[in-house]
Design a protein around this motif. Structure first.
Motif, PDB file in Angstrom:
ATOM      1  N   LEU A   1      29.811  42.060  69.847  1.00  0.00           N
ATOM      2  CA  LEU A   1      29.365  41.639  68.568  1.00  0.00           C
ATOM      3  C   LEU A   1      28.275  40.556  68.727  1.00  0.00           C
ATOM      4  O   LEU A   1      28.864  39.407  69.375  1.00  0.00           O
ATOM      5  N   ASP A   2      27.246  40.573  68.175  1.00  0.00           N
ATOM      6  CA  ASP A   2      26.463  39.375  68.195  1.00  0.00           C
ATOM      7  C   ASP A   2      25.924  38.958  66.744  1.00  0.00           C
ATOM      8  O   ASP A   2      25.168  39.890  66.170  1.00  0.00           O
ATOM      9  N   LEU A   3      26.052  37.800  66.140  1.00  0.00           N
ATOM     10  CA  LEU A   3      25.736  37.609  64.769  1.00  0.00           C
ATOM     11  C   LEU A   3      24.115  37.417  64.777  1.00  0.00           C
ATOM     12  O   LEU A   3      23.626  36.801  65.671  1.00  0.00           O
ATOM     13  N   ASP A   4      23.372  38.000  63.885  1.00  0.00           N
ATOM     14  CA  ASP A   4      22.075  38.108  63.664  1.00  0.00           C
ATOM     15  C   ASP A   4      21.742  36.653  62.953  1.00  0.00           C
ATOM     16  O   ASP A   4      22.250  36.447  61.998  1.00  0.00           O
TER      17      ASP A   4
ATOM     18  N   SER B   1      24.484  42.711  65.317  1.00  0.00           N
ATOM     19  CA  SER B   1      24.131  43.708  66.080  1.00  0.00           C
ATOM     20  C   SER B   1      25.436  44.135  67.024  1.00  0.00           C
ATOM     21  O   SER B   1      26.010  43.189  67.558  1.00  0.00           O
ATOM     22  N   ILE B   2      25.629  45.390  66.904  1.00  0.00           N
ATOM     23  CA  ILE B   2      27.125  45.817  67.760  1.00  0.00           C
ATOM     24  C   ILE B   2      26.560  46.743  68.556  1.00  0.00           C
ATOM     25  O   ILE B   2      26.058  47.698  68.427  1.00  0.00           O
ATOM     26  N   GLY B   3      27.303  46.478  69.976  1.00  0.00           N
ATOM     27  CA  GLY B   3      27.272  47.600  70.871  1.00  0.00           C
ATOM     28  C   GLY B   3      28.706  48.120  71.033  1.00  0.00           C
ATOM     29  O   GLY B   3      29.606  47.267  71.454  1.00  0.00           O
ATOM     30  N   ALA B   4      28.944  49.380  71.140  1.00  0.00           N
ATOM     31  CA  ALA B   4      30.477  49.830  71.403  1.00  0.00           C
ATOM     32  C   ALA B   4      30.265  50.948  72.494  1.00  0.00           C
ATOM     33  O   ALA B   4      29.331  51.935  72.663  1.00  0.00           O
ATOM     34  N   VAL B   5      31.130  50.677  73.434  1.00  0.00           N
ATOM     35  CA  VAL B   5      31.128  51.478  74.683  1.00  0.00           C
ATOM     36  C   VAL B   5      32.674  52.244  74.992  1.00  0.00           C
ATOM     37  O   VAL B   5      33.767  51.555  74.615  1.00  0.00           O
ATOM     38  N   MET B   6      32.777  53.400  75.180  1.00  0.00           N
ATOM     39  CA  MET B   6      34.046  54.129  75.394  1.00  0.00           C
ATOM     40  C   MET B   6      34.052  54.568  76.866  1.00  0.00           C
ATOM     41  O   MET B   6      32.964  55.270  77.373  1.00  0.00           O
ATOM     42  N   TRP B   7      35.038  54.277  77.527  1.00  0.00           N
ATOM     43  CA  TRP B   7      35.305  55.164  78.894  1.00  0.00           C
ATOM     44  C   TRP B   7      36.379  56.070  78.626  1.00  0.00           C
ATOM     45  O   TRP B   7      37.451  55.899  78.031  1.00  0.00           O
ATOM     46  N   VAL B   8      36.144  57.223  79.173  1.00  0.00           N
ATOM     47  CA  VAL B   8      37.207  58.265  78.876  1.00  0.00           C
ATOM     48  C   VAL B   8      37.520  58.607  80.406  1.00  0.00           C
ATOM     49  O   VAL B   8      36.769  59.021  81.385  1.00  0.00           O
TER      50      VAL B   8
ATOM     51  N   VAL C   1      24.735  49.606  64.675  1.00  0.00           N
ATOM     52  CA  VAL C   1      25.683  49.637  65.713  1.00  0.00           C
ATOM     53  C   VAL C   1      24.776  50.873  66.968  1.00  0.00           C
ATOM     54  O   VAL C   1      24.425  51.629  66.445  1.00  0.00           O
ATOM     55  N   ALA C   2      25.237  50.566  67.820  1.00  0.00           N
ATOM     56  CA  ALA C   2      24.711  51.488  68.874  1.00  0.00           C
ATOM     57  C   ALA C   2      26.067  51.667  69.935  1.00  0.00           C
ATOM     58  O   ALA C   2      26.807  50.961  70.141  1.00  0.00           O
ATOM     59  N   GLN C   3      26.171  52.918  70.105  1.00  0.00           N
ATOM     60  CA  GLN C   3      27.347  53.660  70.680  1.00  0.00           C
ATOM     61  C   GLN C   3      27.089  54.484  71.882  1.00  0.00           C
ATOM     62  O   GLN C   3      26.176  55.201  71.813  1.00  0.00           O
ATOM     63  N   ARG C   4      27.695  54.077  73.301  1.00  0.00           N
ATOM     64  CA  ARG C   4      27.490  55.029  74.283  1.00  0.00           C
ATOM     65  C   ARG C   4      28.603  55.041  74.842  1.00  0.00           C
ATOM     66  O   ARG C   4      29.707  54.500  74.864  1.00  0.00           O
ATOM     67  N   LEU C   5      28.668  56.155  75.681  1.00  0.00           N
ATOM     68  CA  LEU C   5      29.900  56.513  76.675  1.00  0.00           C
ATOM     69  C   LEU C   5      29.542  55.635  77.974  1.00  0.00           C
ATOM     70  O   LEU C   5      28.456  55.638  78.583  1.00  0.00           O
ATOM     71  N   TRP C   6      30.697  55.281  78.743  1.00  0.00           N
ATOM     72  CA  TRP C   6      30.594  54.575  79.885  1.00  0.00           C
ATOM     73  C   TRP C   6      29.932  55.382  80.937  1.00  0.00           C
ATOM     74  O   TRP C   6      29.088  54.948  81.796  1.00  0.00           O
TER      75      TRP C   6
END
Length: 260
Positions: free
Chosen positions: A126-129, A211-218, A250-255
């Motif tokens: 998370l980064d405050l705008d 601005s938020i970046g979310a990453v998930m590792w499966v 929010v932007a979301q990606r898989l590792w």
């Protein structure tokens, strides 16, 4: 005068014996007779005899006990000081949150646990705008208070077993948590909602966003866990996708889809 005869007494054992003696003033006082038998190089028995004032011995023993207690207290205080120094070295002084060093340490353990359990692991960056503008307009004291408020809100939404960290400036990471992509999306949106909530008495009603970046590792069978630092960098990289899309998003990606 008592005589001590050792001839033919090779198996003789001596112990402390309390006897009565008298001081120069004529008062009786207990005295300890201590005899220690040794054999010299020629095989002859010798004895070391000592007379010890029992009163003085008691004082010495008490002083020794006091010294040991003082040493125990000093060791306890040293342990407390070491813990305080460790806490200061691993936590942000403004918000009290774990810093990057502790985040990497704990996230490393979470990732390793995910490998064993084959349960996904996620990180939200998370980064405050417009935070620099807030500091310029309202002053650093207001900016600091805003960061403390954000830290408290992030703690409240962090899932059990997760960790919230401040990396510096207006950047935070929430790691651990959700077990699938849908749950991660909901958590990221909840974090954004927490940022958007008004901060009473701080920004005079000025809206906030992040601005938020979310990453998930499966985890996959036979696959090792990513390094904690690389995982955080992946969430940071994804956060910039949200910035480039206009912020407050929010932007979301898989590792597995990212190339660092």
């Amino acid at each position: 005068m008592a005589m001590l005869n050792l001839e033919g007494q090779a198996d003789l054992e001596f112990r402390e014996v309390v006897i009565e003696g008298s001081t120069l003033s004529g008062e009786f006082t207990p005295i300890i007779l201590n005899a220690d038998v040794v054999t010299n190089a020629d095989g002859e028995l010798r004895a070391h005899v000592a007379l010890i004032d029992a009163t003085e011995r008691g004082r010495f023993e008490q002083e020794l006990l006091d010294a040991r207690r003082s040493a125990d207290r000093a060791n306890e205080q040293l342990h407390i000081l070491q813990e305080q120094l460790r806490h200061q070295a691993l936590h942000d002084s403004l918000t009290g949150l774990p810093n990057q060093a502790l985040l990497e340490e704990q996230l490393g353990r979470i990732l390793l646990s995910s490998t064993r359990s084959e349960r996904p692991c996620a990180a939200i960056y998370l980064d405050l705008d417009g935070f620099r503008s807030i500091n310029r307009t309202f002053g650093h004291a207001v900016g600091d208070e805003l960061l403390r408020v954000m830290a408290k809100r992030l703690r409240e939404v962090c899932p059990p077993g997760g960790i919230v960290s401040r990396l510096g400036g207006d950047e935070f990471v929430l790691a651990g948590g959700p077990t699938d992509e849908a749950a991660l999306a909901l958590l990221a949106e909840r974090v954004l909602e927490q940022v958007r909530m008004p901060v009473r008495g701080v920004l005079e009603g000025r809206p906030l966003s992040a601005s938020i970046g979310a990453v998930m590792w499966v985890p996959r069978p036979g696959e090792g866990a990513p390094h904690a630092r690389d995982f955080i960098a992946a969430a940071d990289q994804t956060m910039y996708e949200a910035k480039q899309a206009g912020r407050n998003a929010v932007a979301q990606r898989l590792w597995s889809d990212l190339t660092l």
